[in-house]
Design a protein around this motif. Sequence first.
Motif, PDB file in Angstrom:
ATOM      1  N   LEU A  75       1.616  12.263  -6.650  1.00  0.00           N
ATOM      2  CA  LEU A  75       1.256  11.227  -5.689  1.00  0.00           C
ATOM      3  C   LEU A  75       2.305  11.137  -4.597  1.00  0.00           C
ATOM      4  N   SER A  82      -2.124  -0.384  -6.057  1.00  0.00           N
ATOM      5  CA  SER A  82      -2.617  -0.102  -7.403  1.00  0.00           C
ATOM      6  C   SER A  82      -3.979   0.579  -7.368  1.00  0.00           C
ATOM      7  N   LEU A 119       4.626   2.229  -9.429  1.00  0.00           N
ATOM      8  CA  LEU A 119       4.798   2.378  -7.980  1.00  0.00           C
ATOM      9  C   LEU A 119       6.058   1.665  -7.509  1.00  0.00           C
ATOM     10  N   GLU A 141      -3.403   4.345  -6.431  1.00  0.00           N
ATOM     11  CA  GLU A 141      -2.835   5.057  -7.589  1.00  0.00           C
ATOM     12  C   GLU A 141      -3.920   5.357  -8.613  1.00  0.00           C
ATOM     13  N   ARG A 191       4.329   1.937  -2.278  1.00  0.00           N
ATOM     14  CA  ARG A 191       3.316   0.959  -1.876  1.00  0.00           C
ATOM     15  C   ARG A 191       3.211   0.853  -0.354  1.00  0.00           C
ATOM     16  N   LYS A 225      -1.295   5.889 -16.246  1.00  0.00           N
ATOM     17  CA  LYS A 225      -0.938   5.150 -15.038  1.00  0.00           C
ATOM     18  C   LYS A 225       0.458   5.551 -14.555  1.00  0.00           C
ATOM     19  N   GLN A 226       0.675   5.397 -13.267  1.00  0.00           N
ATOM     20  CA  GLN A 226       1.983   5.691 -12.673  1.00  0.00           C
ATOM     21  C   GLN A 226       2.534   4.427 -12.032  1.00  0.00           C
ATOM     22  N   SER A 235      -5.342   9.154  -9.686  1.00  0.00           N
ATOM     23  CA  SER A 235      -5.362   9.593 -11.078  1.00  0.00           C
ATOM     24  C   SER A 235      -6.779   9.925 -11.537  1.00  0.00           C
TER      25      SER A 235
END
Length: 506
Positions: A208, A184, A305, A187, A310, A302-303, A191
């Motif tokens: 990503l 997290s 995952l 990510e 991960r 947000k994206q 961003s």
Amino acid sequence: MLIFAFSLHLHLLSFPPPSCSLFLLKFSLAVSFSLCFPQMWKKKIFLVIIAISTISLLLHHGGHLTWTMDAFHLGCPALHSHPYSGLKPKHSNVVFLKTHKTASSTMQNLLFRFAERNNLTVALPIQACGHQFCYPRSFTTHSVHQHTLPPNIVTNHMRFNKAELKRLMPNDTIYVTILREPGSMFESLFSYYNQYCQSFKRVPNGSLEAFLDEPWRYYKPEENYSMYARNTLTYDLGGDKDRPAKDVSYAKAFVAQVERVFSLVMISEYFDESLVLLRHLLSWDLDDILYVKLNMRTPSSKQGLTDDLRKKIRAWNSLDAQLYDHFNASLWRQISAVGPACVAREVRLLREAQEKLMKRCFGEGMPLVRSAAEIKNKELRPWQPSGKVDIVGYDLPVNITQSFSSQDQELCLRLIMPEVQYTKMLLRSQLLRYRLTSQARPQQQSHSFQQPVRTTLLRHPAHRSQPPVPAAATPASGTGINSKTAVGTRGRTNKQGTKPSQTQSS
């Protein structure tokens, strides 16, 4: 004996006692009445006195007695909101290493407010460094504004350098930092810094997935802000972000070194539990750890995952992954030592206290996050890293603030104030305090940070000026957590005229 009992009762009421004092008081009264009164009067008079004592204690303590009694029944260390004779004093010399994208802006706000309430000095950066200590360069004392010396608290962004901080801070300083789960966190970094970090910017369509499929195709270790693209936690802690994953001995040694320096490594995913441990470590009150979440992204920024992404993130950021795994386990060992039931109870009390604070500042409804454009008060608008990422903040309801006292307004404003604005405000306050102190001391006195420069703060201090400026040169790989000198002289100055690392976000 009766006189002694009433004297004890009055003495206990003169301080905020722990909950066990109730039992001491009852015992002393029982003994005195058994000696001084006939049998037929003992019970009635005893019950009356106990009732009066209990009511007076409740009035004296207010709601804070509830916290103490809750903790007492679990055998937990008591929670207090006011110091009294015999309590360990609050620890006020703290270095909080503010890592990136880890909820550290929320922690910084908490520390800023603690410093203002307790008339403490916060070390703040010189103008050339903006609101950070010339990050991404390694920290040096030269980056600290001379009018914020000697400090009690350090919490603005820096690349950690223990040797330089040791020169700056008192010997009893406690070091704290915070980590976040690598997936997290990465990510969020990808961003947030997509328009600043060249390793991210050159990826087609800002994908990503594409970056993680071939990271070495896009990642250039010596470029500006490359530390956001690999092992950012390791870099912030002063380590070598580009040490190969197969170098197991380096990873283990670095983790051990961090553990020796930092008394507490908080975990973002268990923020409230971490705050409870911090409260115990610093002997703070429950009121000292109240907070509002700051610098959050909208869900659309947000994206999600997958498990595969991960795994790729952990492999690419293997040093950060090892740090997180080690200190996540360490956090739970510390929770176990305090007592899981005690920590859970304090977490509940913390959340209840925060809910009351939210109602005080925002009315019956919980605060609504707003985009920067929707926030009327410019001092509350969070910095926006780019048009592709929406960082939200808060605004105070007009109908609520109109009925506030000035003290309540200041409390609520500081609670939701973004990092950049709060840093400016705090600097203005400390500059004013420094000038007032300077007028009262001989001109020939040294301005060295070993010299005390503090004086009493105004109840509602006037606050600070200092705009953000472009970041300093980007360093090469670090030399470790105890590096003595600034690194990265081979880097290039950012020409975009904007500081990318303005605040934290989720």
